[in-house]
Design an enzyme around this catalytic site. Sequence first.
Site, PDB file in Angstrom:
ATOM      1  N   SER A 182       0.842  -1.207   0.000  1.00 45.33           N
ATOM      2  CA  SER A 182       0.000   0.000   0.000  1.00 45.33           C
ATOM      3  C   SER A 182       0.867   1.243   0.000  1.00 45.33           C
ATOM      4  CB  SER A 182      -0.913   0.003   1.217  1.00 45.33           C
ATOM      5  OG  SER A 182      -0.207   0.523   2.316  1.00 45.33           O
ATOM      6  N   LYS A 183       0.225   2.374  -0.252  1.00 44.77           N
ATOM      7  CA  LYS A 183       1.021   3.611  -0.362  1.00 44.77           C
ATOM      8  C   LYS A 183       1.689   3.989   0.956  1.00 44.77           C
ATOM      9  CE  LYS A 183      -2.593   7.065   0.307  1.00 44.77           C
ATOM     10  NZ  LYS A 183      -3.314   8.179  -0.252  1.00 44.77           N
TER      11      LYS A 183
END
Length: 509
Positions: A264-265
């Site tokens: 994920s970011k």
Amino acid sequence: MSERPVRVRFAPSPTGPLHIGGVRTALYNYLFAKKHGGTFIIRIEDTDQTRFVPGAQDYIMDALAWCGIMPTEGPGIGGDCGPYVQSERKSMYRAYADQLVENDHAYIAFDTSEELTTMRDQAKQMGMPNWQYNNTTRSSMKNSLTLPSDEVQRRIEANEPYVIRMKMPRNKDIRFEDAIRSWVVVNTNNIDDKVLFKSDGMPTYHLANIVDDYKMNISHVIRGEEWLPSAPLHIMLYDAFGWEAPTFAHLPLLLKPDGNGKLSKRDGDRLGFPVFPTNWTTAEGELYSGYREKGYLPEAFINMLAFLGWNPGTTQEIFSLEELVEAFSLPRVSKSGAKFDPDKTKWFQQQYLRSTPNEEIAVQLSQLLTDNHDLASLATIAGLIKERATFVEDILTEGSFLLAQPSDYDEKTVRKKWKGNAAVLMSEWKTTLSTLTSFDAANVETEFKSFITERELGIGAVLPLFRLLVTGKGMGPSMFEVSEFLGKDECVDRIEKGLEAMDKLVSSN
Ligand code: GLU
């Protein structure tokens, strides 16, 4: 498989910066297109105005340009199938939605979002937490399938908001052959009646995506696994329109380094590596770091990405973009998720830095330095240090002693090596050096060898002392080459200063 000319597209939504998973999708599309002499297109999918993030489109284009995988058709580039931004194509979608209503593949639904929420809540209370608007529930909702046609007409004329939904047939198996996953079969009873056209006058992703892929003559849809659940609906839409569907290829997910879940970011900055190609600053001023700004070479970044979900079936790991084009094929893309490996990412960068010509690194070094240095010296420094560096910047820290005299001396080396007659030895070596008429590496090496042989000493007893005084370090590149680079006077001067420093150290202990 489709025999059409290869035309593929990367279709990001401008909802933020491009995650490396998105860059990989773009890369595989690029490689596939080039391999088959086809066209790589970029289309911006911005039908969801609520998720639009200013600057995201520019970010995406800039990131692709940095990676060297620019499309041949797209916004700001041109092409015969434009415009390539969906909001600029807005006026064309409505007619397609109407066509589906006319052919009984879609219907008009007036249910307000409050009514839908009430339905969901009621279903939840009755023990059905996943209520859907589907081929069963639609018969009790407010739509053109349940309301009399004059009532439908009246509501439309009264400007009541409505959406257009896909009319999923009951109990029908949808089958398609994915180029990576082989046959996929989904029963329509498991798919809800997706909204195709929204009350705000915009198509949803599903409708716009299919209409555009058709109008842009897309032959292969290569996209992330997260779109696999939407593929049966897309196949149905192609059928409903009577269009030939493209070949689908759903790429594996990019996983966190431990394999537990999607990368994920937030993972990147939490675990110490970027998950974006280039820096991105949010509207709130939060910075997400990028590979470009961290000092990665785009070629290394691309090579690393290519291997996240694909392999050539050989042991070769270093591939130029041209070699990737040559070697790439969809059947060699894996079905299972690809774990991101930060160490391997650095390894690729090291390999590319090593193969970058010294002259090129010299130019980058000169841009990092504030004072003037001639490019030839910087190229020599690059050649001496790059094996020990990951990024160009590291060359300046690792090789700082090539630009300035050492200001301190590696403690561990002092402790372990500076003992016995070290000072005497080094002062004799200094005298030897000062008498040399030629100071090239080979000559210094020959002198050094006779110096230790005469004294019946091993290299390990003397070379570290020489290195310590000249560079301040315990390890580094060849001392003979370092000597040649610094020159006789500088070496002699450094040994003298080093001896004084050691003297002070010893007397203060
Ligand atoms: N707009 C979708 C996305 O943001 C594209 C999915 C597709 O390629 O069909 O990923």
